[in-house]
Motif scaffolding. Sequence first.
Motif, PDB file in Angstrom:
ATOM      1  N   GLY A   1       0.753  -1.270  -0.049  1.00 63.55           N
ATOM      2  CA  GLY A   1      -0.044  -0.079   0.024  1.00 63.55           C
ATOM      3  C   GLY A   1       0.744   1.216  -0.174  1.00 63.55           C
ATOM      4  O   GLY A   1       0.546   2.269  -0.655  1.00 63.55           O
ATOM      5  N   VAL A   2       2.053   1.222   0.585  1.00 54.76           N
ATOM      6  CA  VAL A   2       2.857   2.451   0.882  1.00 54.76           C
ATOM      7  C   VAL A   2       3.270   2.551  -0.693  1.00 54.76           C
ATOM      8  O   VAL A   2       3.581   3.722  -1.005  1.00 54.76           O
ATOM      9  N   ILE A   3       3.671   1.540  -1.119  1.00 56.21           N
ATOM     10  CA  ILE A   3       4.229   1.728  -2.857  1.00 56.21           C
ATOM     11  C   ILE A   3       3.079   2.182  -3.576  1.00 56.21           C
ATOM     12  O   ILE A   3       3.478   3.165  -4.355  1.00 56.21           O
ATOM     13  N   GLY A   4       1.972   1.666  -3.358  1.00 52.56           N
ATOM     14  CA  GLY A   4       0.628   2.483  -4.251  1.00 52.56           C
ATOM     15  C   GLY A   4       0.598   3.913  -3.962  1.00 52.56           C
ATOM     16  O   GLY A   4       0.366   4.722  -4.787  1.00 52.56           O
ATOM     17  N   VAL A   5       0.650   4.292  -2.599  1.00 51.82           N
ATOM     18  CA  VAL A   5       0.592   5.573  -2.528  1.00 51.82           C
ATOM     19  C   VAL A   5       1.583   6.624  -3.017  1.00 51.82           C
ATOM     20  O   VAL A   5       1.364   7.461  -3.543  1.00 51.82           O
ATOM     21  N   LEU A   6       2.857   6.052  -3.063  1.00 50.03           N
ATOM     22  CA  LEU A   6       3.989   6.883  -3.580  1.00 50.03           C
ATOM     23  C   LEU A   6       3.564   7.095  -5.135  1.00 50.03           C
ATOM     24  O   LEU A   6       3.818   8.140  -5.684  1.00 50.03           O
ATOM     25  N   ILE A   7       3.160   5.772  -5.746  1.00 51.69           N
ATOM     26  CA  ILE A   7       2.690   6.034  -7.131  1.00 51.69           C
ATOM     27  C   ILE A   7       1.758   7.163  -7.563  1.00 51.69           C
ATOM     28  O   ILE A   7       1.825   7.711  -8.159  1.00 51.69           O
ATOM     29  N   ALA A   8       0.662   6.954  -6.613  1.00 52.39           N
ATOM     30  CA  ALA A   8      -0.325   7.938  -6.637  1.00 52.39           C
ATOM     31  C   ALA A   8      -0.107   9.219  -6.388  1.00 52.39           C
ATOM     32  O   ALA A   8      -0.780  10.311  -6.721  1.00 52.39           O
ATOM     33  N   SER A   9       1.032   9.499  -5.371  1.00 56.54           N
ATOM     34  CA  SER A   9       1.472  10.758  -5.260  1.00 56.54           C
ATOM     35  C   SER A   9       2.012  11.263  -6.191  1.00 56.54           C
ATOM     36  O   SER A   9       2.173  12.653  -6.460  1.00 56.54           O
ATOM     37  N   ALA A  10       2.968  10.677  -7.274  1.00 58.39           N
ATOM     38  CA  ALA A  10       4.035  11.268  -8.187  1.00 58.39           C
ATOM     39  C   ALA A  10       3.290  11.382  -9.414  1.00 58.39           C
ATOM     40  O   ALA A  10       3.418  12.211 -10.146  1.00 58.39           O
ATOM     41  N   ALA A  11       2.860  10.211  -9.968  1.00 58.37           N
ATOM     42  CA  ALA A  11       2.521   9.855 -11.380  1.00 58.37           C
ATOM     43  C   ALA A  11       1.224  10.607 -11.844  1.00 58.37           C
ATOM     44  O   ALA A  11       1.536  11.663 -12.818  1.00 58.37           O
ATOM     45  N   PRO A  12       0.300  10.912 -11.006  1.00 59.93           N
ATOM     46  CA  PRO A  12      -0.750  11.830 -11.733  1.00 59.93           C
ATOM     47  C   PRO A  12      -0.380  13.384 -11.700  1.00 59.93           C
ATOM     48  O   PRO A  12      -0.656  13.886 -12.499  1.00 59.93           O
ATOM     49  N   ALA A  13       0.069  13.751 -10.453  1.00 57.98           N
ATOM     50  CA  ALA A  13       0.701  15.171 -10.370  1.00 57.98           C
ATOM     51  C   ALA A  13       1.626  15.219 -11.673  1.00 57.98           C
ATOM     52  O   ALA A  13       1.548  16.584 -12.127  1.00 57.98           O
ATOM     53  N   TRP A  14       2.527  14.576 -11.953  1.00 61.26           N
ATOM     54  CA  TRP A  14       3.391  14.661 -13.142  1.00 61.26           C
ATOM     55  C   TRP A  14       2.652  14.739 -14.503  1.00 61.26           C
ATOM     56  O   TRP A  14       2.686  15.619 -15.408  1.00 61.26           O
ATOM     57  N   LEU A  15       1.939  13.796 -14.460  1.00 62.86           N
ATOM     58  CA  LEU A  15       0.995  13.919 -15.979  1.00 62.86           C
ATOM     59  C   LEU A  15       0.030  15.063 -15.980  1.00 62.86           C
ATOM     60  O   LEU A  15      -0.004  15.540 -17.155  1.00 62.86           O
ATOM     61  N   LEU A  16      -0.767  15.326 -14.845  1.00 65.25           N
ATOM     62  CA  LEU A  16      -1.476  16.621 -15.087  1.00 65.25           C
ATOM     63  C   LEU A  16      -0.989  17.870 -15.077  1.00 65.25           C
ATOM     64  O   LEU A  16      -1.257  18.782 -15.471  1.00 65.25           O
TER      65      LEU A  16
END
Length: 204
Positions: free
Chosen positions: A150-165
């Motif tokens: 879950g921690v890995i998932g949160v890290l991905i969700a923290s970085a990837a959408p912000a970068w894409l958007l």
Amino acid sequence: MTAHTARLAAYGAMGLPLAMVALPIYVQAPAYYTARLGMPLSTAGLILFLTRLVDTAQDPLLGRLADTLARGRGLSTALWIGALCLVGAFAALWMPPVAGVALAVWFALALVAIYAAHSFINVAYLAWGARLASDSDVLTRAAAWREGAGVIGVLIASAAPAWLLATDDQTPQRTMVPFIALFAVLLIGALYLLRFAPPWRMAP
């Protein structure tokens, strides 16, 4: 890694994709709908509030449904259906084909669908974890695998959408396609791995 540890890891893997959903919905989605798609901030806030009320009310019902399906051996099929619904709703959230008033309706319906599918999978998944064994050490190790993923998932969700958007070189509806695809692959893969996890132990 022993065979038993591998089975606990197979259970814990689902924690990763499930953790990828919440942060984009609560942080990036309102900004996306207001700044990129033109929805009033007050409208987005009201929709988020009302849909969360729906989600709060449905959780006990989804828990009862998951328990009933587990007793009837239909939980696996229901989880696959829930996963497909979650992927579809998550994609719909980021790729609305409408504007104006219809956009608000689309946003609300997409959130309700996401909350329902995610809550069902998450409630069933956590209940499964509580019934993996009667040994507290096993339960602790299973929870460690789940929370670590879950921690890995949160890290991905923290970085990837912000970068894409943050990119402006494509239409808004296509911005999140890579993240949606990654989420779909990880969710389906984790759901497949659950077949190797320890079975759901029925309560006496």
